[in-house]
Scaffold this active site. Sequence first.
Site, PDB file in Angstrom:
ATOM      1  N   ARG A   1      77.724  39.119  -5.021  1.00  0.00           N
ATOM      2  CA  ARG A   1      78.863  39.320  -4.130  1.00  0.00           C
ATOM      3  C   ARG A   1      78.947  40.815  -3.813  1.00  0.00           C
ATOM      4  NH1 ARG A   1      84.258  38.653  -8.033  1.00  0.00           N
ATOM      5  NH2 ARG A   1      84.400  40.873  -8.549  1.00  0.00           N
TER       6      ARG A   1
ATOM      7  N   ASN B   1      88.209  41.873  -1.251  1.00  0.00           N
ATOM      8  CA  ASN B   1      88.460  41.723  -2.685  1.00  0.00           C
ATOM      9  C   ASN B   1      87.774  42.850  -3.438  1.00  0.00           C
ATOM     10  OD1 ASN B   1      89.291  39.919  -5.086  1.00  0.00           O
ATOM     11  ND2 ASN B   1      87.122  40.260  -5.480  1.00  0.00           N
ATOM     12  N   GLU B   2      88.549  43.622  -4.174  1.00  0.00           N
ATOM     13  CA  GLU B   2      87.997  44.662  -5.051  1.00  0.00           C
ATOM     14  C   GLU B   2      86.939  45.512  -4.339  1.00  0.00           C
ATOM     15  OE1 GLU B   2      88.616  42.586  -9.442  1.00  0.00           O
ATOM     16  OE2 GLU B   2      86.618  42.549  -8.532  1.00  0.00           O
TER      17      GLU B   2
ATOM     18  N   GLU C   1      95.340  39.887 -10.460  1.00  0.00           N
ATOM     19  CA  GLU C   1      94.441  39.165 -11.358  1.00  0.00           C
ATOM     20  C   GLU C   1      94.635  39.633 -12.790  1.00  0.00           C
ATOM     21  OE1 GLU C   1      90.292  39.307 -10.467  1.00  0.00           O
ATOM     22  OE2 GLU C   1      90.569  38.965  -8.318  1.00  0.00           O
TER      23      GLU C   1
ATOM     24  N   TRP D   1      82.309  39.280 -18.822  1.00  0.00           N
ATOM     25  CA  TRP D   1      81.454  40.405 -18.452  1.00  0.00           C
ATOM     26  C   TRP D   1      81.382  41.489 -19.518  1.00  0.00           C
ATOM     27  CZ3 TRP D   1      85.287  43.953 -18.447  1.00  0.00           C
ATOM     28  CH2 TRP D   1      86.559  43.565 -17.987  1.00  0.00           C
TER      29      TRP D   1
ATOM     30  N   GLU E   1      80.754  32.915 -13.058  1.00  0.00           N
ATOM     31  CA  GLU E   1      81.971  33.160 -13.836  1.00  0.00           C
ATOM     32  C   GLU E   1      82.526  31.879 -14.464  1.00  0.00           C
ATOM     33  OE1 GLU E   1      83.856  37.186 -12.073  1.00  0.00           O
ATOM     34  OE2 GLU E   1      84.207  35.431 -10.819  1.00  0.00           O
ATOM     35  N   LYS E   2      81.648  30.965 -14.835  1.00  0.00           N
ATOM     36  CA  LYS E   2      82.129  29.713 -15.432  1.00  0.00           C
ATOM     37  C   LYS E   2      82.675  29.913 -16.842  1.00  0.00           C
ATOM     38  CE  LYS E   2      77.317  28.361 -16.457  1.00  0.00           C
ATOM     39  NZ  LYS E   2      76.703  29.335 -15.517  1.00  0.00           N
ATOM     40  N   PHE E   3      82.356  31.052 -17.459  1.00  0.00           N
ATOM     41  CA  PHE E   3      82.922  31.340 -18.775  1.00  0.00           C
ATOM     42  C   PHE E   3      84.108  32.302 -18.694  1.00  0.00           C
ATOM     43  CE2 PHE E   3      78.502  30.085 -19.862  1.00  0.00           C
ATOM     44  CZ  PHE E   3      78.832  28.947 -20.581  1.00  0.00           C
ATOM     45  N   HIS E   4      84.476  32.688 -17.476  1.00  0.00           N
ATOM     46  CA  HIS E   4      85.722  33.434 -17.271  1.00  0.00           C
ATOM     47  C   HIS E   4      86.852  32.413 -17.253  1.00  0.00           C
ATOM     48  CE1 HIS E   4      88.869  35.782 -15.399  1.00  0.00           C
ATOM     49  NE2 HIS E   4      88.110  36.861 -15.376  1.00  0.00           N
TER      50      HIS E   4
END
Length: 655
Positions: free
Chosen positions: A114, A152-153, A305, A313, A353-356
């Site tokens: 991204r 975004n960011e 957020e 991360w 980001e599935k573990f976020h």
Amino acid sequence: MPQLAHATRGRILFGGDYNPEQWPEETWYEDVRLMKEAGVNSVTLGVFSWAKLEPEPGAREFGWLDRLMDLMHEHGVGVVLATPTSSPPPWLGRLHPDTLPRDADGRVEWWGGRQHFSHSSATYRRRAAAITEDLAARYGTHPALTMWHINNEYCTYDYGDEAAAAFRRWLRARYGTLDALNTAWGTAFWSQGYDTWDGILPPRHAHYLNNPGQVLDFRRFTSDMLLECYTAERDIVRRHSPHIPVTTNFMPLFFGQDAWRWAGEEDVVSVDLYPDPRDPLGAQHGALVQDLTRSQAAGPWMLMEQAAGPVNWRGVNHPKPKGLNRLWSLQAVARGADAVCYFQWRQSRQGAEKFHSGMVSHAGEHGRTFQEVKRLGAELARIAPRVSGRPVTADVAILHDWHAWWAAVQDGRLSTEADPPAVLHAWHRALWESHLTTDFAHPEHDLSAYGCVVVPQLYLLTDAAIDNLLAYANDGGTLVCGFLTGVADQDDRVRPGGMDARLRELFGIRTLHEWWPLDAGERVACEGFWGTLWSEEIEAAGTVAETINYQGGELDGLPAVLRRGRAWYVSTLPEPEALRALLARITGEAGIRPVLDGLPEGVEAVRRGAVLFLLNHGREPVTVEVPGTHRDLLTGATVVDRTTLGRYGTAVLEP
């Protein structure tokens, strides 16, 4: 102008990024059921949806978003609608490689992650404007819309050829002539003088140190180019819905943006905040970011957020212990947030980001995370009428400036140990642990409202900033400056004497003979404390009123701390307890009192309007003395003279 209050309408916004395009539509109806249970009143849609909205060049697939906007409105959930321009679809980079940024070594940043866009690419800007225009035209008057979220960011850099051309245009606008640029950059050193604008490049990979003036200006340019991208999209959505506030989300204390300038272009200032749950100073880091964001907003702000549990991360990503999510969310509200939101609503099952964590974790609605989210949503709704829109007042201001930071971290500096964010955190920590609420300010801001102004380290100061500090001190304000302040001017030109002469006179410094940086872990003895990171060989003037001296070593008997009138200079970084004691003394002499006296260790106290927040950052219960009678807005209980806070416990007390 629209503002956050137009979206909150007396509430505290509660929700987060919602990415329903990752799920079958039947899940959407389960989501709105759970949102109602949790008290969610706001979701952010479309942040990473460009490929879904425009699957091929010029195509538009809005049907799914139409249904979502209507669904949110039907269930009373407001929508913060994002422009999807932070993550272009793969076809854009494939068909238009000029949209892809290059790093300082010339390597292309390809699609597949991204933020793979060049801020200077005319093609990227044209495509971003087109999708933004169509989104704004379609949804600008939709009843679910409460706010626009641009990109975004913002965080990209580009050293490629199109960015180089834009850099040259930026430099011509800034300096006008090559002579002025050569003077500002000091190009007489190392035979770097430019005879044509076309010879100027971004600070790409060089054999040895890049020109620090060039690097400083490239950082300024990068912030400005990203800001141009933001304002271009902002102006499009504002044209279609002038009554709807606009924001973009900062990363906390992010190096790449001059956030003071950016904040002036936003209707709502928002930030993403992810303290490490294992960091013993995580709460202080959170407080610093919250104080900075509130100051940029000049009032209520938006926590765009945070994580309901672990992130993905860090080297090791720890979950939040039970109660910590609630505690840190209420800390944000105490320090001025009128929106408490997360990345993301439902934890992803695929992707990077599935573990976020999400508000609804992989454990689902019966998991601990969602149960805690439900409790927090109910509590925010309960306290909102007495808290939303209320100010947080501070008698102390900490000065911070991105240009000073950018210049201070040049490759040829004296010490990499004297890291500006670490120094900033150390000084804020001392005030936070003294229970003194602080604002942040730019060094050229009006400082007259503050009883004490603290400058942890501002290596670069403009003449206007120095004049502002002198005016503040001469008007009777208490000024405390840390080491390596006022060394360079706006062009990173070292001022004669190694510190501006006006500042040396203010602090009672006759001569700054030499800087003596310290190694990692090294300490220098001072009268009554140990100093770290840095020391200076200073000769005091006869006008100095008080000194605290170094003891032993090369600097034996020379001043580590000087005071002349109400102006203090601290030439080292005292260890935490010593810095806390010094600042407590200085602020006490300035008539500044803690929010509440006699607080147990680990308890934070913040006033927002008439309401007192008490936050226990410890894992054991504590009793806090609170003179008088109060009502706890969280529980409805009457509190007389004292209250007990459990592990990670909070009380929100109204007289």
